[in-house]
Write an enzyme that holds these catalytic residues in place. Sequence first.
Site, PDB file in Angstrom:
ATOM      1  N   ALA A   1      28.055  65.309  26.069  1.00  0.00           N
ATOM      2  CA  ALA A   1      27.698  63.915  25.702  1.00  0.00           C
ATOM      3  C   ALA A   1      28.854  63.064  25.687  1.00  0.00           C
ATOM      4  O   ALA A   1      30.308  63.722  25.726  1.00  0.00           O
ATOM      5  CB  ALA A   1      26.927  63.780  24.303  1.00  0.00           C
TER       6      ALA A   1
ATOM      7  N   ASP B   1      32.601  73.372  13.144  1.00  0.00           N
ATOM      8  CA  ASP B   1      33.484  72.899  14.179  1.00  0.00           C
ATOM      9  C   ASP B   1      34.507  71.710  13.709  1.00  0.00           C
ATOM     10  O   ASP B   1      34.823  70.710  14.246  1.00  0.00           O
ATOM     11  CB  ASP B   1      32.635  72.368  15.622  1.00  0.00           C
ATOM     12  CG  ASP B   1      33.565  72.192  16.660  1.00  0.00           C
ATOM     13  OD1 ASP B   1      34.439  72.972  17.050  1.00  0.00           O
ATOM     14  OD2 ASP B   1      33.077  71.441  17.505  1.00  0.00           O
TER      15      ASP B   1
END
Length: 512
Positions: free
Chosen positions: A133, A284
């Site tokens: 994205a 992350d």
Amino acid sequence: MFRILRNLIRMAVIGRTVARHDALPTSLLGTAPGLLWLWRRVARKGVPGREGERLARALAELGPTYIKLGQLLSTRSDLVGERMAVDLAELQDKLPPFPGHQARAIVEAEFGQPVQALFQSFDDKPVAAASIAQVHFAVTADGQEVAVKVLRPGIEQAFERDIDLFYRLAALAQWVLPRLKRLRLTEIVDTFARTSRLEMDLRMEAAAASELASNFKDDVTFNVPKVDWERTGGRVLTLERIRGFKVDEPARISAAGFDRDEILAMASASFFNQVFRDGFFHADLHPGNLFINEQGTITAVDFGIMGRLDRETRYYLADMLIGFLTGDYRRVAVVHFEAGYVPRHQSIEIFTQACRAIGEPLQNKPLADISVGRLLAQLFAVTEQFEMETQPQLLLLQKSMLTAEGVGRLLNPNINMWELARPLIEEWMRENRGPEAQFINDAGAILSTVRRIPALVSEAERVTRDISEGGVRLHPQTVRQMLNGWETRRRSDRAALWVIAALLAVIAVQML
């Protein structure tokens, strides 16, 4: 036929790309000298970098799905080795952006409204473009500044085509090289497919952000952007816009008047609380996903990859780490056996010896010099020799710890984040693993058993009734064995009831 042809063409592209980067780990071909000879003839010579670095470059060139595959493999040091896992963790999840008009079309298709009805303004130029994205800044119809994440056009279809190819490649690899069966390649593809499909549903990411924000709703040191649910769907995610600095911009942070050591302390506390207090952590947390906002608060973004740890796993982690840090290697071994991670037929004495080999280099070292992430990596590498089942959640945590430690070094290379979090660690251990906590846990287990007694009695009555109504006939020898067994259990049950009664009395005294 078309699918077979498409896969063959794609395999040829993969082979050419991997050969150009000399990116195939030759250790996989060790037992196939013919394939090794062929590879050395076709692979490009003199390509700079380690195997992991060359593989990362090849995966980046192959596209979004392969970048995500590399990121997954970076969490599996048990499969690819610690050095290659570290190299793959550096794989940059960046791609050229797609045009703004396509992003607008995706937003309009998702909500069935023109962009102008949803936003006062929508920047066509993205501020970040990743494999799945990209993000655009916008202002909502009611004047709120937001960041809008939009899936790449056609990414779902491209992903499914690649997954189909991965399954075929996994089967082919195991057929050509039977020794690769131990890597369970098909299961790796299963995991990859499942996690990537979830990551491509941006409603799941929104839910993760909302849950993390709820966990820290009373904590002013860690911030999660608010979700704009009215402008969020499967292919579009809208979050509150964050203004501030990336955590890897220490000069700008200092120039803004913020104390980097205080920021490091906040980062350490927030990571510890996510892992141990909540069992739900951002997996992350690289520098591109951590900001210092204008109020000087740690702010996280990008919630596509999250990890979960149940309470028992957190207890295992705590007991294991304490055992290593105090030099009690027997305790480390016992924890692994009790958790069922190491099979019972393995030797606990030899496993204790293996744990000592990992832990002894840590003794007499200050906590500031100890990398917990590296410790876990070494442990998982050793436990493979003892048939320890792969624990994906722990591998994800180990990778996250290494990433978090790297962020800490950016802020202050002379301070270890675990040293700053030590008071929290000690308090959590007292509350959850101390004598009082053990007593409460044991009492809770006993009370749970007591509550089950009426159900067990009812079930026994039902079974007895069914047997009597059904006219079940038993052999006389079977009846004698049953009577003997019932007599033995009756004596043990009487003893167990006395133990339960005594413990309940102790609990009652403690509650007075």
